[in-house]
Design a protein around this motif. Structure first.
Motif, PDB file in Angstrom:
ATOM      1  N   ALA A  63      38.875  42.776   8.226  1.00 43.54           N
ATOM      2  CA  ALA A  63      38.553  41.825   7.105  1.00 43.54           C
ATOM      3  C   ALA A  63      39.167  42.211   5.842  1.00 43.54           C
ATOM      4  CB  ALA A  63      37.311  41.496   6.970  1.00 43.54           C
ATOM      5  N   ALA A  64      38.712  43.475   5.539  1.00 48.65           N
ATOM      6  CA  ALA A  64      38.947  44.048   4.169  1.00 48.65           C
ATOM      7  C   ALA A  64      40.655  43.912   3.862  1.00 48.65           C
ATOM      8  CB  ALA A  64      38.755  45.419   4.004  1.00 48.65           C
ATOM      9  N   ILE A  65      41.570  44.253   4.996  1.00 49.09           N
ATOM     10  CA  ILE A  65      42.813  44.153   4.829  1.00 49.09           C
ATOM     11  C   ILE A  65      43.326  42.973   4.582  1.00 49.09           C
ATOM     12  CG2 ILE A  65      45.037  44.557   6.026  1.00 49.09           C
ATOM     13  CD1 ILE A  65      43.763  46.933   7.042  1.00 49.09           C
ATOM     14  N   ALA A  66      42.730  41.775   5.300  1.00 49.20           N
ATOM     15  CA  ALA A  66      43.090  40.282   5.358  1.00 49.20           C
ATOM     16  C   ALA A  66      42.433  39.894   3.975  1.00 49.20           C
ATOM     17  CB  ALA A  66      42.265  39.765   6.343  1.00 49.20           C
ATOM     18  N   ARG A  67      41.620  40.095   3.470  1.00 44.37           N
ATOM     19  CA  ARG A  67      41.169  39.613   1.911  1.00 44.37           C
ATOM     20  C   ARG A  67      42.030  40.219   0.988  1.00 44.37           C
ATOM     21  NH1 ARG A  67      35.969  40.953   3.598  1.00 44.37           N
ATOM     22  NH2 ARG A  67      36.186  42.895   2.628  1.00 44.37           N
ATOM     23  N   THR A  68      42.650  41.315   0.888  1.00 44.05           N
ATOM     24  CA  THR A  68      43.306  41.936  -0.144  1.00 44.05           C
ATOM     25  C   THR A  68      44.962  41.999  -0.233  1.00 44.05           C
ATOM     26  OG1 THR A  68      43.292  44.260   1.154  1.00 44.05           O
ATOM     27  CG2 THR A  68      41.399  43.849  -0.597  1.00 44.05           C
ATOM     28  N   ILE A  69      45.305  41.733   1.129  1.00 44.13           N
ATOM     29  CA  ILE A  69      46.868  41.689   1.022  1.00 44.13           C
ATOM     30  C   ILE A  69      47.403  40.243   0.794  1.00 44.13           C
ATOM     31  CG2 ILE A  69      47.141  43.601   2.697  1.00 44.13           C
ATOM     32  CD1 ILE A  69      47.787  41.808   4.777  1.00 44.13           C
ATOM     33  N   GLY A  70      46.656  39.283   0.677  1.00 45.62           N
ATOM     34  CA  GLY A  70      46.681  38.101   0.660  1.00 45.62           C
ATOM     35  C   GLY A  70      47.217  37.029   1.758  1.00 45.62           C
ATOM     36  N   LYS A  71      46.906  35.970   1.602  1.00 47.79           N
ATOM     37  CA  LYS A  71      47.054  34.807   2.744  1.00 47.79           C
ATOM     38  C   LYS A  71      48.327  34.701   3.151  1.00 47.79           C
ATOM     39  CE  LYS A  71      46.474  29.971   3.014  1.00 47.79           C
ATOM     40  NZ  LYS A  71      46.183  28.687   2.331  1.00 47.79           N
ATOM     41  N   GLU A  72      49.189  34.608   2.519  1.00 43.47           N
ATOM     42  CA  GLU A  72      50.657  34.535   3.058  1.00 43.47           C
ATOM     43  C   GLU A  72      51.040  35.710   3.874  1.00 43.47           C
ATOM     44  OE1 GLU A  72      50.475  36.705  -0.788  1.00 43.47           O
ATOM     45  OE2 GLU A  72      49.726  34.506  -0.322  1.00 43.47           O
ATOM     46  N   ASN A  73      50.627  37.066   3.642  1.00 44.83           N
ATOM     47  CA  ASN A  73      50.891  38.096   4.438  1.00 44.83           C
ATOM     48  C   ASN A  73      50.263  38.212   5.657  1.00 44.83           C
ATOM     49  OD1 ASN A  73      52.788  38.883   2.304  1.00 44.83           O
ATOM     50  ND2 ASN A  73      51.199  39.868   1.133  1.00 44.83           N
ATOM     51  N   PHE A  74      48.776  37.741   5.594  1.00 43.89           N
ATOM     52  CA  PHE A  74      47.957  37.602   6.850  1.00 43.89           C
ATOM     53  C   PHE A  74      48.261  36.519   7.797  1.00 43.89           C
ATOM     54  CE2 PHE A  74      44.094  37.898   9.347  1.00 43.89           C
ATOM     55  CZ  PHE A  74      44.172  39.001   9.652  1.00 43.89           C
ATOM     56  N   MET A  75      48.754  35.497   7.325  1.00 43.98           N
ATOM     57  CA  MET A  75      48.974  34.284   8.089  1.00 43.98           C
ATOM     58  C   MET A  75      49.625  34.611   9.678  1.00 43.98           C
ATOM     59  SD  MET A  75      47.251  31.963   7.143  1.00 43.98           S
ATOM     60  CE  MET A  75      47.767  30.587   8.155  1.00 43.98           C
ATOM     61  N   PRO A  76      50.670  35.434   9.704  1.00 37.61           N
ATOM     62  CA  PRO A  76      51.168  35.547  10.884  1.00 37.61           C
ATOM     63  C   PRO A  76      50.377  35.985  11.998  1.00 37.61           C
ATOM     64  CG  PRO A  76      52.774  36.366   9.210  1.00 37.61           C
ATOM     65  CD  PRO A  76      51.432  36.068   8.754  1.00 37.61           C
ATOM     66  N   LEU A  77      49.075  36.831  11.479  1.00 33.01           N
ATOM     67  CA  LEU A  77      48.231  37.215  12.375  1.00 33.01           C
ATOM     68  C   LEU A  77      47.032  36.517  12.712  1.00 33.01           C
ATOM     69  CD1 LEU A  77      48.178  41.089  11.177  1.00 33.01           C
ATOM     70  CD2 LEU A  77      49.378  39.985  13.144  1.00 33.01           C
ATOM     71  N   ALA A  78      46.895  35.327  11.982  1.00 34.39           N
ATOM     72  CA  ALA A  78      45.711  34.504  11.986  1.00 34.39           C
ATOM     73  C   ALA A  78      45.353  33.930  13.451  1.00 34.39           C
ATOM     74  CB  ALA A  78      45.979  33.111  11.211  1.00 34.39           C
ATOM     75  N   THR A  81      44.061  36.891  15.444  1.00 35.53           N
ATOM     76  CA  THR A  81      42.878  37.113  15.009  1.00 35.53           C
ATOM     77  C   THR A  81      41.748  36.193  15.596  1.00 35.53           C
ATOM     78  OG1 THR A  81      43.744  38.171  13.014  1.00 35.53           O
ATOM     79  CG2 THR A  81      41.446  37.726  13.207  1.00 35.53           C
ATOM     80  N   MET A  82      42.097  35.023  15.687  1.00 37.18           N
ATOM     81  CA  MET A  82      41.250  33.875  16.115  1.00 37.18           C
ATOM     82  C   MET A  82      40.890  34.084  17.484  1.00 37.18           C
ATOM     83  SD  MET A  82      39.663  32.446  13.605  1.00 37.18           S
ATOM     84  CE  MET A  82      38.793  31.430  14.557  1.00 37.18           C
ATOM     85  N   THR A  83      41.992  34.492  18.393  1.00 38.30           N
ATOM     86  CA  THR A  83      42.040  34.399  19.626  1.00 38.30           C
ATOM     87  C   THR A  83      41.057  35.711  20.116  1.00 38.30           C
ATOM     88  OG1 THR A  83      44.205  33.818  20.013  1.00 38.30           O
ATOM     89  CG2 THR A  83      43.133  35.009  21.717  1.00 38.30           C
ATOM     90  N   PHE A  84      41.228  37.103  19.180  1.00 43.66           N
ATOM     91  CA  PHE A  84      40.259  37.971  19.336  1.00 43.66           C
ATOM     92  C   PHE A  84      38.811  37.334  19.385  1.00 43.66           C
ATOM     93  CE2 PHE A  84      37.873  41.332  17.431  1.00 43.66           C
ATOM     94  CZ  PHE A  84      37.781  42.272  18.578  1.00 43.66           C
ATOM     95  N   ALA A  85      38.493  36.740  18.135  1.00 44.29           N
ATOM     96  CA  ALA A  85      37.182  36.447  17.714  1.00 44.29           C
ATOM     97  C   ALA A  85      36.652  35.582  18.888  1.00 44.29           C
ATOM     98  CB  ALA A  85      37.203  35.638  16.147  1.00 44.29           C
ATOM     99  N   LEU A  86      37.505  34.583  19.255  1.00 43.69           N
ATOM    100  CA  LEU A  86      36.573  33.726  20.518  1.00 43.69           C
ATOM    101  C   LEU A  86      36.549  34.758  21.734  1.00 43.69           C
ATOM    102  CD1 LEU A  86      39.013  30.683  19.752  1.00 43.69           C
ATOM    103  CD2 LEU A  86      36.642  31.108  19.158  1.00 43.69           C
ATOM    104  N   ALA A  87      37.380  35.384  21.968  1.00 45.05           N
ATOM    105  CA  ALA A  87      36.988  36.292  23.220  1.00 45.05           C
ATOM    106  C   ALA A  87      35.752  37.071  23.002  1.00 45.05           C
ATOM    107  CB  ALA A  87      38.244  37.297  23.550  1.00 45.05           C
ATOM    108  N   LEU A  88      35.465  37.637  21.755  1.00 45.48           N
ATOM    109  CA  LEU A  88      34.266  38.287  21.358  1.00 45.48           C
ATOM    110  C   LEU A  88      33.175  37.332  21.578  1.00 45.48           C
ATOM    111  CD1 LEU A  88      34.948  40.728  18.585  1.00 45.48           C
ATOM    112  CD2 LEU A  88      34.511  41.414  20.761  1.00 45.48           C
ATOM    113  N   LEU A  89      33.350  36.406  21.198  1.00 47.11           N
ATOM    114  CA  LEU A  89      32.002  35.336  21.315  1.00 47.11           C
ATOM    115  C   LEU A  89      31.543  35.082  22.572  1.00 47.11           C
ATOM    116  CD1 LEU A  89      32.773  32.707  18.378  1.00 47.11           C
ATOM    117  CD2 LEU A  89      31.086  34.421  18.338  1.00 47.11           C
ATOM    118  N   GLU A  90      32.772  34.878  23.606  1.00 45.91           N
ATOM    119  CA  GLU A  90      32.622  34.593  24.777  1.00 45.91           C
ATOM    120  C   GLU A  90      31.732  35.692  25.869  1.00 45.91           C
ATOM    121  OE1 GLU A  90      36.354  33.900  26.784  1.00 45.91           O
ATOM    122  OE2 GLU A  90      36.477  31.823  26.142  1.00 45.91           O
TER     123      GLU A  90
END
Length: 154
Positions: A63-78, A81-90
């Motif tokens: 989360a710290a890396i995502a916030r600091t490197i900028g949206k355009e740099n992190f978007m390819p991992l979005a 990241t969401m797939t991982f988050a949903l798997a954790l929720l399950e």
């Protein structure tokens, strides 16, 4: 971050990476791919207790890396990241992770509203700000009289 090191040393290393990301901001980009590869070790489904115990700190570091490197740099991992988050929720059996998820969902920190310059905001006639205003009916020109609705008396 070597697995031969204790969990505590690896946890402190993840924390140090978060601090460095917060300080360096976009200057972390040369290390971005290497950091993501390292974090992926902790962001997979596993029964390894060491990895599970470091997962919360790894998520915080991501989360710290995502916030600091900028949206355009992190978007390819979005998507990943969401797939991982949903798997954790399950598999939601770790209250520490779940609490952080809920806190991050509810958080407005780092949220910057975007306004369009060509949009004109018209204040509502019945908002709370207008409720406490007194109307000077003695010096009124009567122009807005049709906007005022008085309650009917019984």
């Amino acid at each position: 971050m070597n697995p031969n090191n204790s969990v505590r040393v690896r946890e402190l290393s993840l924390s140090a990476i978060s601090a460095a990301a917060n300080a360096a901001k976009e200057n972390m980009m040369p290390y971005f791919q290497q950091l993501i590869a390292m974090l992926q070790t902790y962001l997979v489904k596993t029964e390894n207790e060491d990895i599970v115990s470091l997962r919360s700190q790894a998520i915080d570091t991501l989360a710290a890396i995502a916030r600091t490197i900028g949206k355009e740099n992190f978007m390819p991992l979005a998507t990943d990241t969401m797939t991982f988050a949903l798997a954790l929720l399950e598999e939601a059996d770790d209250p520490d992770i779940m609490e952080r998820f809920y806190d991050s969902i509810l958080s407005t920190e780092e949220v910057i509203p975007e306004f369009k310059e060509d949009v004109i905001n018209v204040p509502a006639l019945d908002n709370e700000e207008n409720e406490d205003q007194e109307i000077d009916i003695e010096n009124s020109d009567g122009e807005d009289d049709d906007l005022i609705t008085l309650p009917a008396t019984v």
